[in-house]
Motif scaffolding. Structure first.
Motif, PDB file in Angstrom:
ATOM      1  N   THR A   1       0.840  -1.198   0.000  1.00  0.00           N
ATOM      2  CA  THR A   1       0.000   0.000   0.000  1.00  0.00           C
ATOM      3  C   THR A   1       0.875   1.248   0.000  1.00  0.00           C
ATOM      4  N   PRO A   2       0.544   2.202  -0.857  1.00  0.00           N
ATOM      5  CA  PRO A   2       1.317   3.461  -0.879  1.00  0.00           C
ATOM      6  C   PRO A   2       1.236   4.180   0.471  1.00  0.00           C
ATOM      7  N   THR A   3       2.316   4.817   0.847  1.00  0.00           N
ATOM      8  CA  THR A   3       2.350   5.560   2.105  1.00  0.00           C
ATOM      9  C   THR A   3       2.159   7.064   1.896  1.00  0.00           C
ATOM     10  N   ASP A   4       2.122   7.468   0.630  1.00  0.00           N
ATOM     11  CA  ASP A   4       1.917   8.884   0.334  1.00  0.00           C
ATOM     12  C   ASP A   4       0.842   9.000  -0.736  1.00  0.00           C
ATOM     13  N   PRO A   5      -0.307   9.486  -0.419  1.00  0.00           N
ATOM     14  CA  PRO A   5      -0.701  10.090   0.845  1.00  0.00           C
ATOM     15  C   PRO A   5      -0.958   9.033   1.924  1.00  0.00           C
ATOM     16  N   ALA A   6      -0.811   9.452   3.141  1.00  0.00           N
ATOM     17  CA  ALA A   6      -0.920   8.546   4.290  1.00  0.00           C
ATOM     18  C   ALA A   6      -2.308   7.926   4.421  1.00  0.00           C
ATOM     19  N   SER A   7      -3.303   8.544   3.835  1.00  0.00           N
ATOM     20  CA  SER A   7      -4.677   8.043   3.965  1.00  0.00           C
ATOM     21  C   SER A   7      -4.821   6.618   3.434  1.00  0.00           C
ATOM     22  N   TYR A   8      -4.024   6.244   2.441  1.00  0.00           N
ATOM     23  CA  TYR A   8      -4.111   4.881   1.898  1.00  0.00           C
ATOM     24  C   TYR A   8      -3.716   3.856   2.954  1.00  0.00           C
ATOM     25  N   LEU A   9      -2.587   4.090   3.599  1.00  0.00           N
ATOM     26  CA  LEU A   9      -2.116   3.155   4.619  1.00  0.00           C
ATOM     27  C   LEU A   9      -3.040   3.166   5.836  1.00  0.00           C
ATOM     28  N   ILE A  10      -3.559   4.321   6.178  1.00  0.00           N
ATOM     29  CA  ILE A  10      -4.505   4.411   7.300  1.00  0.00           C
ATOM     30  C   ILE A  10      -5.746   3.580   6.987  1.00  0.00           C
ATOM     31  N   THR A  11      -6.260   3.706   5.781  1.00  0.00           N
ATOM     32  CA  THR A  11      -7.440   2.935   5.376  1.00  0.00           C
ATOM     33  C   THR A  11      -7.141   1.442   5.392  1.00  0.00           C
ATOM     34  N   ALA A  12      -6.033   1.042   4.807  1.00  0.00           N
ATOM     35  CA  ALA A  12      -5.660  -0.377   4.761  1.00  0.00           C
ATOM     36  C   ALA A  12      -5.499  -0.939   6.172  1.00  0.00           C
ATOM     37  N   ASN A  13      -4.805  -0.208   7.026  1.00  0.00           N
ATOM     38  CA  ASN A  13      -4.624  -0.664   8.411  1.00  0.00           C
ATOM     39  C   ASN A  13      -5.961  -0.752   9.143  1.00  0.00           C
ATOM     40  N   GLY A  14      -6.880   0.164   8.844  1.00  0.00           N
ATOM     41  CA  GLY A  14      -8.208   0.115   9.449  1.00  0.00           C
ATOM     42  C   GLY A  14      -8.950  -1.159   9.073  1.00  0.00           C
ATOM     43  N   TYR A  15      -8.867  -1.539   7.791  1.00  0.00           N
ATOM     44  CA  TYR A  15      -9.517  -2.780   7.345  1.00  0.00           C
ATOM     45  C   TYR A  15      -8.893  -3.987   8.030  1.00  0.00           C
ATOM     46  N   VAL A  16      -7.575  -4.012   8.088  1.00  0.00           N
ATOM     47  CA  VAL A  16      -6.868  -5.129   8.725  1.00  0.00           C
ATOM     48  C   VAL A  16      -7.237  -5.224  10.202  1.00  0.00           C
ATOM     49  N   THR A  17      -7.282  -4.087  10.872  1.00  0.00           N
ATOM     50  CA  THR A  17      -7.645  -4.069  12.289  1.00  0.00           C
ATOM     51  C   THR A  17      -9.057  -4.605  12.504  1.00  0.00           C
ATOM     52  N   GLU A  18      -9.984  -4.192  11.645  1.00  0.00           N
ATOM     53  CA  GLU A  18     -11.368  -4.652  11.766  1.00  0.00           C
ATOM     54  C   GLU A  18     -11.452  -6.170  11.602  1.00  0.00           C
ATOM     55  N   ILE A  19     -10.738  -6.702  10.634  1.00  0.00           N
ATOM     56  CA  ILE A  19     -10.732  -8.154  10.417  1.00  0.00           C
ATOM     57  C   ILE A  19     -10.046  -8.867  11.580  1.00  0.00           C
ATOM     58  N   ASN A  20      -8.912  -8.339  12.031  1.00  0.00           N
ATOM     59  CA  ASN A  20      -8.203  -8.960  13.157  1.00  0.00           C
ATOM     60  C   ASN A  20      -9.058  -8.977  14.416  1.00  0.00           C
ATOM     61  N   ASN A  21      -9.791  -7.886  14.661  1.00  0.00           N
ATOM     62  CA  ASN A  21     -10.668  -7.838  15.833  1.00  0.00           C
ATOM     63  C   ASN A  21     -11.773  -8.880  15.740  1.00  0.00           C
ATOM     64  N   ALA A  22     -12.311  -9.082  14.548  1.00  0.00           N
ATOM     65  CA  ALA A  22     -13.363 -10.089  14.364  1.00  0.00           C
ATOM     66  C   ALA A  22     -12.807 -11.498  14.596  1.00  0.00           C
TER      67      ALA A  22
END
Length: 188
Positions: free
Chosen positions: A157-178
């Protein structure tokens, strides 16, 4: 006036078709294969989820094994997605990231819903000798395959702009929590 409206609609359709072909061309075949594999896994996840939601202990071990067979197909598709998405192509472009994240966005609620269904059916599986053991094995295997795929997607995932990595990490976190909630419910 009517001719102008017709011409305007035709022009709008032509432009949108042209934009779609330009967008499609901006995605490398390797990235499209990754997207297609994620989509395929998502389709199989829906099949598994439907079977889990319909499952009752009256289906017995045969019913639990049928779900396990469907899970095995899902596991195979997740492995393929991991392989297809982990090819060494470097960081993906922004249009590619948009396409991948759009695909993952669709998949996240399917994953969390399926894991919630598995959790809600625990008492049904517990009522059948060996069924819970099979489900635990499947949860562990799917969690491992998902973590592999998640790691590849985050790495690309691209790190610039940071929103891409933030979004990707958010999806991963949601799946990991489930997965965490499901593992806890099954004592894994």
């Amino acid at each position: 006036m009517r001719a102008f409206s017709t011409l305007f609609i035709a022009a709008a359709l032509a432009l949108s078709a042209n934009a779609a072909s330009v967008s499609k061309r901006s995605i490398r075949p390797e990235v499209q294969l990754c997207i297609d594999s994620i989509t395929s896994a998502g389709a199989q996840l829906e099949v598994v989820n439907t079977a889990v939601l319909a499952f009752t202990s009256s289906a017995g071990l045969i019913g639990a094994n049928q779900i396990h067979s469907l899970e095995q197909v899902l596991e195979t598709r997740l492995k393929k997605a991991g392989t297809d998405c982990c090819v060494p192509i470097g960081t993906i472009t922004l249009p590619e990231a948009d396409a991948v994240l759009a695909t993952v966005k669709i998949l996240v609620p399917k994953v969390t819903g399926a894991l919630s269904a598995i959790t809600s059916k625990k008492s049904q599986f517990d009522a059948i000798f060996l069924a819970t053991t099979i489900v635990k094995t499947d949860i562990k295997a799917l969690d491992a395959q998902t973590k592999t795929l998640d790691a590849c997607l985050i790495a690309k995932t691209p790190t610039d702009p940071a929103s891409y990595l933030i979004t990707a990490n958010g999806y991963v976190t949601e799946i990991n929590n489930a997965f965490s909630a499901t593992r806890t419910a099954y004592g894994i």
